[in-house]
Design a protein around this motif. Structure first.
Motif, PDB file in Angstrom:
ATOM      1  N   PHE A  21       0.855  -1.187   0.000  1.00 51.45           N
ATOM      2  CA  PHE A  21       0.000   0.000   0.000  1.00 51.45           C
ATOM      3  C   PHE A  21       0.889   1.235   0.000  1.00 51.45           C
ATOM      4  O   PHE A  21       1.657   1.456   0.937  1.00 51.45           O
ATOM      5  N   ASP A  22       0.781   2.009  -1.074  1.00 50.43           N
ATOM      6  CA  ASP A  22       1.628   3.200  -1.206  1.00 50.43           C
ATOM      7  C   ASP A  22       0.911   4.188  -2.114  1.00 50.43           C
ATOM      8  O   ASP A  22       0.628   3.874  -3.281  1.00 50.43           O
ATOM      9  N   ASP A  23       0.622   5.390  -1.587  1.00 51.12           N
ATOM     10  CA  ASP A  23      -0.134   6.361  -2.376  1.00 51.12           C
ATOM     11  C   ASP A  23       0.710   7.045  -3.439  1.00 51.12           C
ATOM     12  O   ASP A  23       0.185   7.833  -4.239  1.00 51.12           O
ATOM     13  N   GLU A  24       2.020   6.779  -3.463  1.00 53.42           N
ATOM     14  CA  GLU A  24       2.868   7.351  -4.506  1.00 53.42           C
ATOM     15  C   GLU A  24       3.427   6.266  -5.416  1.00 53.42           C
ATOM     16  O   GLU A  24       4.462   6.440  -6.051  1.00 53.42           O
ATOM     17  N   ALA A  25       2.726   5.125  -5.467  1.00 58.55           N
ATOM     18  CA  ALA A  25       3.124   4.066  -6.390  1.00 58.55           C
ATOM     19  C   ALA A  25       2.719   4.439  -7.812  1.00 58.55           C
ATOM     20  O   ALA A  25       1.695   5.094  -8.027  1.00 58.55           O
ATOM     21  N   TYR A  26       3.524   4.055  -8.782  1.00 58.82           N
ATOM     22  CA  TYR A  26       3.220   4.372 -10.174  1.00 58.82           C
ATOM     23  C   TYR A  26       3.671   3.236 -11.080  1.00 58.82           C
ATOM     24  O   TYR A  26       4.591   2.478 -10.751  1.00 58.82           O
ATOM     25  N   LEU A  27       2.982   3.098 -12.200  1.00 54.83           N
ATOM     26  CA  LEU A  27       3.397   2.166 -13.246  1.00 54.83           C
ATOM     27  C   LEU A  27       4.218   2.879 -14.299  1.00 54.83           C
ATOM     28  O   LEU A  27       5.134   2.327 -14.882  1.00 54.83           O
ATOM     29  N   GLN A  28       3.853   4.140 -14.566  1.00 51.53           N
ATOM     30  CA  GLN A  28       4.646   4.975 -15.473  1.00 51.53           C
ATOM     31  C   GLN A  28       5.110   6.183 -14.682  1.00 51.53           C
ATOM     32  O   GLN A  28       4.317   6.867 -14.043  1.00 51.53           O
ATOM     33  N   GLN A  67       8.515   8.045  -3.841  1.00 52.14           N
ATOM     34  CA  GLN A  67       7.857   7.326  -4.927  1.00 52.14           C
ATOM     35  C   GLN A  67       8.173   5.820  -4.865  1.00 52.14           C
ATOM     36  O   GLN A  67       9.164   5.398  -4.286  1.00 52.14           O
ATOM     37  N   LEU A  68       7.263   5.036  -5.481  1.00 55.23           N
ATOM     38  CA  LEU A  68       7.445   3.585  -5.556  1.00 55.23           C
ATOM     39  C   LEU A  68       7.180   3.129  -6.975  1.00 55.23           C
ATOM     40  O   LEU A  68       6.076   3.325  -7.503  1.00 55.23           O
ATOM     41  N   ASP A  69       8.168   2.528  -7.601  1.00 54.43           N
ATOM     42  CA  ASP A  69       8.010   2.002  -8.954  1.00 54.43           C
ATOM     43  C   ASP A  69       7.333   0.638  -8.853  1.00 54.43           C
ATOM     44  O   ASP A  69       7.964  -0.384  -8.596  1.00 54.43           O
ATOM     45  N   LEU A  87      -1.311  -1.440  -4.286  1.00 54.37           N
ATOM     46  CA  LEU A  87      -2.511  -0.615  -4.243  1.00 54.37           C
ATOM     47  C   LEU A  87      -2.131   0.815  -3.890  1.00 54.37           C
ATOM     48  O   LEU A  87      -1.424   1.046  -2.899  1.00 54.37           O
ATOM     49  N   ALA A  88      -2.593   1.745  -4.703  1.00 56.26           N
ATOM     50  CA  ALA A  88      -2.326   3.162  -4.462  1.00 56.26           C
ATOM     51  C   ALA A  88      -3.636   3.825  -4.067  1.00 56.26           C
ATOM     52  O   ALA A  88      -4.457   4.165  -4.921  1.00 56.26           O
ATOM     53  N   PRO A  89      -3.886   3.984  -2.771  1.00 62.51           N
ATOM     54  CA  PRO A  89      -5.177   4.517  -2.321  1.00 62.51           C
ATOM     55  C   PRO A  89      -5.363   5.982  -2.712  1.00 62.51           C
ATOM     56  O   PRO A  89      -4.422   6.768  -2.697  1.00 62.51           O
ATOM     57  N   ALA A  90      -6.587   6.302  -3.041  1.00 64.05           N
ATOM     58  CA  ALA A  90      -6.935   7.694  -3.339  1.00 64.05           C
ATOM     59  C   ALA A  90      -7.390   8.386  -2.058  1.00 64.05           C
ATOM     60  O   ALA A  90      -7.572   7.760  -1.015  1.00 64.05           O
ATOM     61  N   LYS A  91      -7.565   9.690  -2.121  1.00 66.51           N
ATOM     62  CA  LYS A  91      -8.025  10.434  -0.954  1.00 66.51           C
ATOM     63  C   LYS A  91      -9.417   9.967  -0.542  1.00 66.51           C
ATOM     64  O   LYS A  91     -10.248   9.612  -1.375  1.00 66.51           O
ATOM     65  N   HIS A  92      -9.673   9.966   0.758  1.00 64.41           N
ATOM     66  CA  HIS A  92     -10.957   9.592   1.351  1.00 64.41           C
ATOM     67  C   HIS A  92     -11.287   8.114   1.141  1.00 64.41           C
ATOM     68  O   HIS A  92     -12.421   7.703   1.381  1.00 64.41           O
ATOM     69  N   GLU A  93     -10.327   7.312   0.720  1.00 59.90           N
ATOM     70  CA  GLU A  93     -10.553   5.878   0.568  1.00 59.90           C
ATOM     71  C   GLU A  93     -10.295   5.180   1.904  1.00 59.90           C
ATOM     72  O   GLU A  93      -9.399   5.572   2.653  1.00 59.90           O
ATOM     73  N   ASP A  94     -11.074   4.130   2.210  1.00 58.61           N
ATOM     74  CA  ASP A  94     -10.929   3.404   3.474  1.00 58.61           C
ATOM     75  C   ASP A  94      -9.729   2.478   3.384  1.00 58.61           C
ATOM     76  O   ASP A  94      -9.858   1.274   3.146  1.00 58.61           O
ATOM     77  N   LEU A  95      -8.553   3.070   3.559  1.00 61.13           N
ATOM     78  CA  LEU A  95      -7.325   2.288   3.437  1.00 61.13           C
ATOM     79  C   LEU A  95      -7.233   1.230   4.521  1.00 61.13           C
ATOM     80  O   LEU A  95      -6.878   0.084   4.250  1.00 61.13           O
TER      81      LEU A  95
END
Length: 539
Positions: A21-28, A67-69, A87-95
Motif C-alpha cells: 500500500f503506497d499512495d505514490e506508487a506508479y506504473l509509469q 515514490q514507488l516504482d 494498491l495506491a489509495p486515493a483520498k478519502h478511501e478506506d485504506l
C-alpha cells in the motif's frame, strides 16, 4: 548449502502473496514522456528482432524520494514466483479496511509511512487494526514492512513504539519491532546506489523480505511446517479435482443410507483431511527440511560455537552437567542411543531422556519448558490456556476433553464420540469421566492451566471413573462458555469445570483403551506357582 540458505529457500517457496500500500506508487513515472511511435523494423529471417529488446526495468530510471516504482517491484517478485499486488489509495478511501481485508490472505504486508503526508498516522492505524484482527483469528504469524523514503527511521520507529501497545525493539542495531508472533520491519527506499543495510531498492526488496521472514520464522520445526504448507498450496487444485462435483450425487446417496445422516458431514471432512496429507511426498519433503543433512547444518550453525552439555545424573535436584562434543551429538542424532560408545562418558543410556534437557538449551529449566511445550503439541489439538483461539470458537465436550474442577482434579472425558452429539435438547446426558493425578514421575500427559505446565498420571482403576450430567440446552451437543477470558462447562447441578483442552483423537483413544483394558480384566483364581512362572521379567 548452509542452514540459513536452506531456510531462505523454504521461506521463498512458502511465501506467495505480498500486498503493498503506497499512495505514490506508479506504473509509469510521473516525469516520463510518452515514447514516440517507433519506426517499423524489418524482422530477421526467422522473425526475430535484429537487436535484443531492452527490458522495461532496465530502461526505467530509479524512483525518487517517496515514490514507488510498482512495475519494477511486481516484476521482481514475479521472477521469484510470488504475486505482488500494489494498491495506491486515493483520498478519502478506506485504506485501513482494505488493508485488513487483504491482510487476511496476504503472507506479507508492506506499508508506506507517509500516506497523504500524515507522518505515519494511517500506518499506525493499520498496524493496530491488523494486530487486533489477527488476535481474533487465533493470533497468526505476521510480518509487516514499513517501506518508506523517510531519512530518519529511528523517529518512525519511536513513534510506533509510543502508539502501538506491546511492541518492543528487537535490538539496538536494527529497526525491528516485535510482539509474540508479530514483527514490524522498517526499510528505507533507495535507488540502489550505495544502499546501507537498512535500505533496499524496489528490485532488491523481495530478497530483503524473504531474508526478514526467514530470520523471523526459521527453525527446524517452522521449516518443516512451511515445506508442508507450500506443497499443499501448490497442489490444492489437485484436491479440487479429486472432490469433483460429479461426486455430489454419491455423497447425497451416502447420507441418505446412514442411520445417522449427520455422520456424513464428519466423514467427508475426514476424507478431505486425509487427501490433503497425500498432496505432498512426505519422505522427500521431510528429508529436505529435517533430514540428517539439514540437521548437521543446523547444529553447526546454531550450536557449533556453543558448549553442549548433559545433566550428570537423572536426579531432579542435581544441576551438575558435563560437556559433550558436537560430533558425538551428531552421531546419536543419526544413529539413536545405540551409537553411544562406552568411552564417551555419556552415562547411562537407560536414563538419557532424563538428562537431555540442557543439551540444546540455555539451562535445564529452559529445556524442561521446551520439552513440556512439545509434549503438549503432540498431545493436544487445542489448548485453553495461553493459546490463541478464533474469536468465534466454542469447545465441545467429547472424547478426550480435559477439564479441571474447582477442587483441582483433572478429568478426561471418556464418552464415545457418537454419544457426544445429536443430544436431546433440554435433556441432561451423563458423560463418563476418568481422572488424572499430578505426578512428576511417572506421567502420561503434560497440560497447561492457570498455574503453568502440570504433569499428570492417568488413574486407570475402574473405581476412579464416574459420570457427570450435562444439559445441552437448545443445542445438539454440550458446549463451553467463555467467562473471564477462559472457557468452562457447567454441569446439570451447576458445578463449573475449566476447559484445559482437547486431546488429539488417537491420544484420547489410548486413554479410553487403558480404561477398557482394566474393565475387561478376567478375575481368574489360578495356581500361584504357575502364575509366577508365567510372568516375564527383564532378567
Amino acid at each position: 548449502m548452509s542452514f540459513t540458505e536452506l531456510t531462505r529457500e523454504i521461506a521463498a517457496r512458502f511465501l506467495q502473496t505480498v500486498v503493498v500500500f503506497d499512495d505514490e506508487a506508479y506504473l509509469q513515472a510521473p516525469d516520463d514522456q510518452p515514447p514516440d511511435d517507433p519506426a517499423l523494423v524489418a524482422p530477421g529471417p526467422r522473425g526475430e528482432h535484429p537487436t535484443p529488446i531492452e527490458s522495461a526495468d532496465e530502461a526505467r530510471a530509479p524512483s525518487k524520494n517517496q515514490q514507488l516504482d510498482a512495475k519494477v517491484l511486481m516484476d521482481s517478485f514475479a521472477e521469484r514466483g510470488q504475486v505482488c499486488a500494489v494498491l495506491a489509495p486515493a483520498k478519502h478511501e478506506d485504506l485501513v479496511g482494505t488493508v485488513v481485508n487483504c491482510g487476511r490472505k496476504a503472507d506479507v504486508l508492506v506499508l508506506d509511512w507517509q500516506i497523504g503526508k500524515d507522518s505515519g498516522a494511517t500506518a499506525i492505524k493499520v498496524v493496530n487494526r491488523v494486530l487486533a484482527e489477527d488476535l481474533k483469528q487465533g493470533g497468526r504469524l505476521r510480518l509487516v514492512v514499513i517501506y518508506t523514503g523517510e531519512p530518519h527511521l529511528k523517529t518512525c520507529c519511536d513513534t510506533v513504539l509510543k502508539q502501538v501497545t506491546g511492541l518492543s525493539l528487537l535490538s539496538d542495531e536494527a529497526f525491528v519491532l516485535v510482539k509474540e508472533n508479530f514483527r514490524l520491519v522498517f526499510i528505507r527506499k533507495t535507488d540502489g546506489s550505495m544502499a546501507p543495510d537498512d535500505s533496499a531498492s524496489e528490485r532488491d526488496l523481495p530478497d530483503r523480505i524473504i531474508r526478514e521472514f526467514s530470520q523471523f520464522v526459521g527453525g527446524l520445526l517452522p521449516n518443516a511446517a512451511m515445506t508442508a504448507a507450500a506443497a499443499v498450496r501448490e497442489n490444492v487444485h489437485v484436491l479440487l479435482q479429486r472432490f469433483a462435483k460429479e461426486l455430489d450425487g454419491a455423497y447425497l446417496g451416502h447420507r441418505m443410507l446412514l442411520p445417522q445422516p449427520e455422520d456424513a458431514e464428519s466423514f467427508l471432512f475426514e476424507l478431505i483431511g486425509d487427501e490433503i496429507k497425500s498432496l505432498f511426498d512426505l519422505p522427500v519433503l521431510a528429508d529436505h527440511a529435517v533430514g540428517i543433512a539439514s540437521l548437521r547444518d543446523y547444529l553447526e550453525e546454531c550450536h557449533g560455537h556453543s558448549q553442549l552439555v548433559l545433566k550428570s545424573s537423572k536426579k531432579a535436584d542435581d544441576n551438575s552437567t558435563k560437556s559433550i562434543p558436537i560430533d558425538q551429538v551428531l552421531k546419536v542424532i543419526e544413529g539413536s542411543p545405540k551409537a553411544i560408545e562406552e568411552n564417551w562418558q555419556w552415562g547411562s543410556k537407560n536414563h538419557l531422556y532424563e538428562r537431555l534437557h540442557p543439551l540444546f538449551h540455555g539451562s535445564i529449566d529452559d529445556g524442561k519448558r521446551s520439552y513440556a511445550a512439545f509434549s503438549r503439541l503432540s498431545s493436544f489439538r487445542r489448548e485453553g490456556f495461553n493459546a490463541h483461539l478464533p474469536d468465534d470458537f466454542e469447545p465441545m465436550l467429547s472424547l478426550g476433553t480435559i477439564l479441571k474442577d474447582t477442587g483441582g482434579r483433572y478429568l478426561i472425558c471418556l464418552q464415545p464420540v457418537c454419544d457426544c452429539v445429536r443430544l436431546d435438547c433440554m435433556k441432561a446426558r451423563n458423560f463418563l469421566f476418568g481422572e488424572f493425578d499430578p505426578s512428576e514421575k511417572p506421567f502420561d500427559l503434560v497440560v497447561r492451566d492457570e498455574t503453568g505446565d502440570v504433569r499428570l498420571c492417568f488413574a486407570v482403576s475402574p473405581y476412579r471413573v464416574f459420570t457427570i450430567a450435562f444439559n445441552p440446552g437448545d443445542r445438539s451437543g454440550v458446549f463451553g462458555r467463555k467467562m473471564d477470558e477462559a472457557f468452562s462447562f457447567q454441569s446439570e447441578d451447576e458445578a463449573r469445570y475449566a476447559w484445559i483442552g482437547d486431546l488429539r483423537r488417537l491420544v484420547a483413544q489410548r486413554f479410553a483403551l487403558k480404561f477398557s483394558e482394566q474393565v475387561s480384566r478376567i478375575g481368574l483364581d489360578e495356581f500361584e506357582w504357575q502364575r509366577l512362572y508365567s510372568q516375564r521379567s527383564d532378567g
